[in-house]
Design a protein around this motif. Structure first.
Motif, PDB file in Angstrom:
ATOM      1  N   UNK A 111       0.857  -1.191   0.000  1.00  0.00           N
ATOM      2  CA  UNK A 111       0.000   0.000   0.000  1.00  0.00           C
ATOM      3  C   UNK A 111       0.892   1.240   0.000  1.00  0.00           C
ATOM      4  N   UNK A 112       0.729   2.078  -1.000  1.00  0.00           N
ATOM      5  CA  UNK A 112       1.535   3.287  -1.106  1.00  0.00           C
ATOM      6  C   UNK A 112       0.834   4.448  -0.413  1.00  0.00           C
ATOM      7  N   UNK A 113       1.583   5.230   0.337  1.00  0.00           N
ATOM      8  CA  UNK A 113       1.031   6.345   1.097  1.00  0.00           C
ATOM      9  C   UNK A 113       0.419   7.405   0.193  1.00  0.00           C
ATOM     10  N   UNK A 114      -0.545   8.149   0.745  1.00  0.00           N
ATOM     11  CA  UNK A 114      -1.217   9.193  -0.039  1.00  0.00           C
ATOM     12  C   UNK A 114      -1.500  10.447   0.780  1.00  0.00           C
ATOM     13  N   UNK A 115      -1.102  10.464   2.053  1.00  0.00           N
ATOM     14  CA  UNK A 115      -1.307  11.664   2.862  1.00  0.00           C
ATOM     15  C   UNK A 115      -2.263  11.461   4.017  1.00  0.00           C
ATOM     16  N   UNK A 116      -2.220  12.405   4.953  1.00  0.00           N
ATOM     17  CA  UNK A 116      -3.033  12.358   6.164  1.00  0.00           C
ATOM     18  C   UNK A 116      -3.902  13.600   6.280  1.00  0.00           C
ATOM     19  N   UNK A 117      -4.979  13.464   7.021  1.00  0.00           N
ATOM     20  CA  UNK A 117      -5.800  14.608   7.392  1.00  0.00           C
ATOM     21  C   UNK A 117      -5.084  15.383   8.511  1.00  0.00           C
ATOM     22  N   UNK A 118      -5.518  16.596   8.813  1.00  0.00           N
ATOM     23  CA  UNK A 118      -4.886  17.359   9.902  1.00  0.00           C
ATOM     24  C   UNK A 118      -4.895  16.637  11.246  1.00  0.00           C
ATOM     25  N   UNK A 119      -5.866  15.739  11.464  1.00  0.00           N
ATOM     26  CA  UNK A 119      -5.924  15.016  12.739  1.00  0.00           C
ATOM     27  C   UNK A 119      -5.028  13.778  12.766  1.00  0.00           C
ATOM     28  N   UNK A 120      -4.277  13.547  11.676  1.00  0.00           N
ATOM     29  CA  UNK A 120      -3.335  12.431  11.649  1.00  0.00           C
ATOM     30  C   UNK A 120      -3.908  11.119  11.159  1.00  0.00           C
ATOM     31  N   UNK A 175      -1.367  -1.652  -4.366  1.00  0.00           N
ATOM     32  CA  UNK A 175      -2.679  -1.019  -4.234  1.00  0.00           C
ATOM     33  C   UNK A 175      -2.511   0.495  -4.222  1.00  0.00           C
ATOM     34  N   UNK A 176      -3.103   1.136  -5.211  1.00  0.00           N
ATOM     35  CA  UNK A 176      -3.134   2.592  -5.302  1.00  0.00           C
ATOM     36  C   UNK A 176      -4.186   2.964  -6.338  1.00  0.00           C
ATOM     37  N   UNK A 177      -4.415   4.258  -6.549  1.00  0.00           N
ATOM     38  CA  UNK A 177      -5.364   4.668  -7.576  1.00  0.00           C
ATOM     39  C   UNK A 177      -4.762   4.437  -8.973  1.00  0.00           C
ATOM     40  N   UNK A 178      -5.647   4.297  -9.961  1.00  0.00           N
ATOM     41  CA  UNK A 178      -5.197   3.914 -11.304  1.00  0.00           C
ATOM     42  C   UNK A 178      -4.144   4.875 -11.866  1.00  0.00           C
ATOM     43  N   UNK A 219     -11.667  12.113  -7.261  1.00  0.00           N
ATOM     44  CA  UNK A 219     -11.106  12.776  -6.092  1.00  0.00           C
ATOM     45  C   UNK A 219     -10.886  14.264  -6.375  1.00  0.00           C
ATOM     46  N   UNK A 220     -11.102  15.059  -5.360  1.00  0.00           N
ATOM     47  CA  UNK A 220     -10.885  16.507  -5.488  1.00  0.00           C
ATOM     48  C   UNK A 220      -9.419  16.774  -5.864  1.00  0.00           C
ATOM     49  N   UNK A 221      -9.224  17.685  -6.805  1.00  0.00           N
ATOM     50  CA  UNK A 221      -7.872  18.051  -7.227  1.00  0.00           C
ATOM     51  C   UNK A 221      -7.230  17.061  -8.173  1.00  0.00           C
ATOM     52  N   UNK A 222      -8.014  16.139  -8.746  1.00  0.00           N
ATOM     53  CA  UNK A 222      -7.424  15.098  -9.583  1.00  0.00           C
ATOM     54  C   UNK A 222      -6.807  15.665 -10.862  1.00  0.00           C
ATOM     55  N   UNK A 223      -7.388  16.740 -11.402  1.00  0.00           N
ATOM     56  CA  UNK A 223      -6.828  17.330 -12.614  1.00  0.00           C
ATOM     57  C   UNK A 223      -5.388  17.770 -12.421  1.00  0.00           C
ATOM     58  N   UNK A 224      -5.119  18.510 -11.349  1.00  0.00           N
ATOM     59  CA  UNK A 224      -3.758  18.949 -11.056  1.00  0.00           C
ATOM     60  C   UNK A 224      -2.866  17.768 -10.710  1.00  0.00           C
ATOM     61  N   UNK A 225      -3.433  16.785 -10.020  1.00  0.00           N
ATOM     62  CA  UNK A 225      -2.673  15.586  -9.653  1.00  0.00           C
ATOM     63  C   UNK A 225      -2.223  14.826 -10.907  1.00  0.00           C
ATOM     64  N   UNK A 226      -3.089  14.779 -11.911  1.00  0.00           N
ATOM     65  CA  UNK A 226      -2.763  14.092 -13.161  1.00  0.00           C
ATOM     66  C   UNK A 226      -1.637  14.801 -13.897  1.00  0.00           C
ATOM     67  N   UNK A 227      -1.660  16.127 -13.901  1.00  0.00           N
ATOM     68  CA  UNK A 227      -0.583  16.895 -14.545  1.00  0.00           C
ATOM     69  C   UNK A 227       0.745  16.644 -13.836  1.00  0.00           C
ATOM     70  N   UNK A 228       0.721  16.678 -12.507  1.00  0.00           N
ATOM     71  CA  UNK A 228       1.956  16.416 -11.751  1.00  0.00           C
ATOM     72  C   UNK A 228       2.460  15.001 -12.014  1.00  0.00           C
ATOM     73  N   UNK A 229       1.541  14.080 -12.220  1.00  0.00           N
ATOM     74  CA  UNK A 229       1.938  12.691 -12.449  1.00  0.00           C
ATOM     75  C   UNK A 229       2.696  12.525 -13.764  1.00  0.00           C
ATOM     76  N   UNK A 230       2.336  13.310 -14.764  1.00  0.00           N
ATOM     77  CA  UNK A 230       3.078  13.261 -16.032  1.00  0.00           C
ATOM     78  C   UNK A 230       4.539  13.633 -15.793  1.00  0.00           C
ATOM     79  N   UNK A 231       4.757  14.677 -15.007  1.00  0.00           N
ATOM     80  CA  UNK A 231       6.127  15.097 -14.684  1.00  0.00           C
ATOM     81  C   UNK A 231       6.834  14.023 -13.853  1.00  0.00           C
TER      82      UNK A 231
END
Length: 243
Positions: A71-80, A164-167, A194-206
Motif C-alpha cells: 500500500x503506497x502512502x497518499x497523505x493524512x488529514x490534519x488530525x493524523x 494497491x493505489x489509484x489507477x 477525487x478533489x484536485x485530480x486534474x492537477x494531480x494528473x498533470x503532476x503525475x506526467x512530470x
C-alpha cells in the motif's frame, strides 16, 4: 549568398526540430509508461462489491504467488488519520488480504518526522480491522513512489507483490517494479473522482518522466537500512516502542 541562406535555413529548421522534440518527449515518455505498465493492472475494486469481487477473482490472485500487498502512502488529514485516497487504498488492501490474495501487508509512506507519520496511521487502520501484528510490515522511508518500490525489493526482499493505489498512480509504480527486477501486479482502489485530480494528473506526467530516468539509472534512495525480509515477522519493522 544562396549558400548562406541555405545554412541559415538549416540552422533554424534544426532548432525548431530540437525544440519540438523537447516539448513532445515528456508526452512520449508518459504514454510509453502507461502502455508498458498498463498490462500489469489486473483488477479495479469498488467498495460496494469489493469482498465478493475479490472472492470471485481469488483463483487469479492465488495464482500470482504474491508475497505481500503493498500500500503506497497518499497523505493524512490534519488530525493524523488517513485522507480519503489513502483510506480507499487501505480498504482495498484489507479486502485483498482477507481474501487470501497475499499473506502479508507492506505499508509504505512518509515517517520522516515525529509530527507526520503515515505508516503508523496505516498500521492502526489494519490493527483495528483485526490484522495480526506479524503480518503488518512498515516502510517508514517511503518518501516517494520510487523509494517505496526500490525499498520493497532492497529492504523487504520481495519478489512478487500486489500494489494497491489509484489507477493514475499504478502505471508509475508498476513500471518501476519492472525496472527494479521484480514482479508487481496492480489493483486499483479508485472509489470515485477525487478533489484536485486534474492537477494531480498533470503532476503525475512530470513524475513519470522523472522516474523514467530513475528506472534507467537506479539510484539508491536516501535511506535503505538493514534487511527486513517479508518472509519473517512484520514486528521487526515497527518502531521499538510500538512492538
Amino acid at each position: 549568398m544562396n549558400y548562406k541562406c541555405r545554412n541559415k535555413r538549416k540552422f533554424w529548421l534544426t532548432g525548431i526540430f530540437i525544440l519540438t522534440l523537447i516539448a513532445v518527449l515528456p508526452l512520449i515518455i508518459n504514454q510509453y509508461m502507461i502502455k508498458t505498465a498498463g498490462v500489469a493492472v489486473i483488477a479495479e475494486m469498488k467498495a460496494d462489491r469489493e469482498v465478493n469481487f475479490v472472492k470471485a477473482q481469488n483463483p487469479v490472485f492465488s495464482g500470482l504467488g504474491a508475497e505481500c500487498i503493498l500500500v503506497l502512502g497518499a497523505g493524512l488529514k490534519p488530525d493524523g488519520t488517513p485522507n480519503h485516497m489513502l483510506e480507499d487504498r487501505l480498504e482495498t488492501a484489507f479486502a485483498l488480504y482477507k481474501s487470501g490474495a497475499a499473506p502479508k501487508l507492506l505499508l509504505s509512506g512518509d515517517h520522516g518526522r515525529n509530527e507526520y507519520d503515515e505508516v503508523n496511521a496505516m498500521k492502526r487502520y489494519m490493527l483495528e480491522h483485526g490484522v495480526p501484528k506479524k503480518d503488518i510490515f512498515l516502510d517508514h522511508a517511503g518518501f516517494s513512489t520510487y523509494d517505496s518500490m526500490y525499498r520493497a525489493k532492497a529492504v523487504f526482499k520481495v519478489n512478487s507483490v500486489i500494489v494497491v493505489t489509484q489507477r493514475y498512480h499504478q502505471y508509475r509504480a508498476l513500471y518501476l517494479a519492472e525496472k527494479l527486477d521484480y514482479k508487481a501486479y496492480g489493483v486499483c482502489s479508485d472509489q470515485g473522482v477525487y478533489r484536485g485530480q486534474g492537477m494531480r494528473t498533470i503532476r503525475e506526467i512530470l513524475a513519470r518522466n522523472k522516474d523514467f530516468f530513475k528506472g534507467i539509472l537506479k539510484p539508491a534512495p536516501a535511506y535503505t537500512g538493514a534487511a527486513v525480509p517479508i518472509s519473517g515477522s512484520g514486528l521487526e519493522s515497527w518502531d521499538q516502542e510500538e512492538k
